[in-house]
Design a protein around this motif. Structure first.
Motif, short mmCIF file in Angstrom:
data_model
loop_
_atom_site.label_atom_id
_atom_site.label_comp_id
_atom_site.label_asym_id
_atom_site.label_seq_id
_atom_site.Cartn_x
_atom_site.Cartn_y
_atom_site.Cartn_z
N LYS A 187 51.19 33.86 46.57
CA LYS A 187 52.07 35.52 46.38
C LYS A 187 50.74 36.55 46.19
O LYS A 187 49.94 36.08 45.42
CB LYS A 187 53.20 35.53 45.15
CG LYS A 187 53.68 37.65 46.22
CD LYS A 187 54.32 37.80 44.42
CE LYS A 187 55.68 37.31 44.40
NZ LYS A 187 56.41 37.70 43.13
N GLU A 188 50.54 36.34 47.65
CA GLU A 188 49.14 37.91 48.09
C GLU A 188 49.44 38.78 48.79
O GLU A 188 50.00 38.85 49.59
CB GLU A 188 47.58 36.29 48.28
CG GLU A 188 48.29 36.27 50.07
CD GLU A 188 47.27 34.97 50.61
OE1 GLU A 188 46.15 34.89 49.85
OE2 GLU A 188 47.34 34.75 51.63
N SER A 189 49.18 39.64 48.43
CA SER A 189 48.48 40.69 49.91
C SER A 189 47.14 41.17 49.94
O SER A 189 46.74 41.90 48.61
CB SER A 189 49.22 41.62 49.03
OG SER A 189 50.06 42.83 50.03
N TRP A 190 46.16 41.33 51.42
CA TRP A 190 45.56 42.41 51.29
C TRP A 190 45.71 43.81 51.46
O TRP A 190 46.96 43.86 52.63
CB TRP A 190 44.96 41.70 53.02
CG TRP A 190 44.36 40.41 52.31
CD1 TRP A 190 44.72 39.12 52.39
CD2 TRP A 190 42.29 40.48 51.61
NE1 TRP A 190 43.70 38.29 52.27
CE2 TRP A 190 43.07 39.07 52.06
CE3 TRP A 190 41.46 41.18 51.14
CZ2 TRP A 190 41.42 38.43 50.81
CZ3 TRP A 190 40.58 40.76 50.53
CH2 TRP A 190 40.32 39.14 50.45
N LEU A 191 45.35 45.20 50.98
CA LEU A 191 45.60 46.28 51.17
C LEU A 191 44.57 46.90 52.00
O LEU A 191 43.31 46.81 51.17
CB LEU A 191 46.31 46.82 50.65
CG LEU A 191 47.59 45.75 49.51
CD1 LEU A 191 46.87 44.78 48.59
CD2 LEU A 191 48.82 46.92 49.35
N LYS A 192 44.80 48.29 52.26
CA LYS A 192 43.45 49.09 52.78
C LYS A 192 43.74 50.55 53.03
O LYS A 192 45.30 50.32 52.83
CB LYS A 192 42.50 47.96 53.95
CG LYS A 192 43.20 48.09 55.39
CD LYS A 192 42.60 47.45 56.39
CE LYS A 192 43.73 47.54 57.88
NZ LYS A 192 43.21 46.91 58.54
N GLY A 193 42.99 51.31 53.01
CA GLY A 193 43.42 52.92 53.01
C GLY A 193 42.10 53.04 52.40
O GLY A 193 41.26 52.50 52.67
#
Length: 227
Positions: free
Chosen positions: A108-114
Motif C-alpha cells: 500500500k503506497e501513494s505519492w501525493l503533491k500540492g
C-alpha cells in the motif's frame, strides 16, 4: 488852497483794499488746485491689486505601509509514522510546494503533491482519490491525516536531518520497469515499496549515505525527492 490829504488817503485805502481782495482770491484758487492734485481720490494711479493668497499645497496622499506578509515556509524534509504505527510517511517542502509518500512497506503506497499555504496548511492529492491534509507546526513537524483506500490515517512527521528523508529510483532492470520509493526515518529505519511492472513488493534497503541499492543484481541509485 485846499489840501488833498483826505482824498489821497481815501484812494490809498481803496487801492489797498482792492489789492488785498485780489490777493485772497488768487491764494484760495491756488490752494484748491493744490489740494485736488495731492488728494488720493483724484490720483490717476491705479490702486495696487491685493496679492493673491497663496494656495495651500495639495494634500499628499498618505502612504500606508503594506501589511507584512507571513514568512515563507522553510525548505525542509519531514518523516514519521502513522498513529497506528502501520505505515510511514515523508513530506518534502520546497518553495511553497510539497510532495509526500505514504507507504506501509508491503503493498500500500501513494505519492501525493500540492501547495503549502502561508499559514502552513497543505492539501496534497494523489491517484485514486488519495488525499493528505496537514499543518506545519513551527517548522518542526507536520501533523495531519492521509485518506487512502477508504481509510484515514493520522500521522506526525518530524523534521528530518539527512540521511533521513524521502528517496526514489526508477529504471529498467532485466526488461522490467522498476519504480521504488523509500522513507528513511530518524534513527535509520527504512520503509519502502519496489514496483516491478506495477507489481508491489517490499523494497530492499538503500545505503542511506549514497542512495545505492541493488535490484536483481544491478545497482541503482535512489535520489532524494523534492517537489
Amino acid at each position: 488852497m485846499k489840501h488833498p490829504g483826505p482824498v489821497v488817503t481815501l484812494l490809498a485805502g481803496l487801492v489797498l483794499g482792492l489789492f488785498l481782495l485780489s490777493l485772497n482770491a488768487t491764494t484760495g484758487t491756488k490752494s484748491a488746485s493744490s489740494y485736488q492734485e495731492e488728494s488720493p481720490a483724484a490720483s490717476t494711479s491705479p490702486s495696487p491689486k491685493p496679492s493673491a493668497t497663496p494656495s495651500s499645497p495639495a494634500p499628499t496622499e498618505s502612504t500606508t505601509s503594506p501589511t507584512p506578509s507571513k514568512s515563507a515556509q522553510p525548505n525542509a524534509d519531514y518523516a514519521g509514522r502513522t498513529d497506528d504505527d502501520s505505515s510511514a510517511i515523508a513530506v518534502s517542502l520546497r518553495d511553497g510546494k510539497a510532495i509526500a509518500y505514504f507507504c506501509d512497506g508491503h503493498d500500500k503506497e501513494s505519492w501525493l503533491k500540492g501547495d503549502v499555504k502561508d499559514d502552513g496548511t497543505m492539501k496534497l492529492t494523489g491517484k485514486q482519490g488519495a488525499e493528505l491534509n496537514g499543518t506545519l507546526q513551527d517548522g518542526k513537524r507536520i501533523r495531519g491525516t492521509v485518506d487512502l483506500g477508504g481509510q484515514r490515517y493520522g500521522f506526525t512527521a518530524d523534521k528530518a536531518v539527512k540521511p533521513s528523508g524521502l528517496y526514489r529510483a526508477t529504471a529498467t532492470v532485466r526488461g522490467a520497469k522498476v519504480d521504488g520509493g523509500w522513507i528513511v526515518l530518524p534513527g535509520g529505519n527504512q520503509v519502502g515499496i519496489l514496483n516491478r511492472d506495477d507489481k508491489p513488493s517490499p523494497a530492499p534497503e538503500i545505503d542511506p549515505e549514497t542512495g545505492v541499492v541493488t535490484i536483481d543484481g544491478e545497482q541503482l541509485t535512489a535520489l532524494p525527492v523534492t517537489p
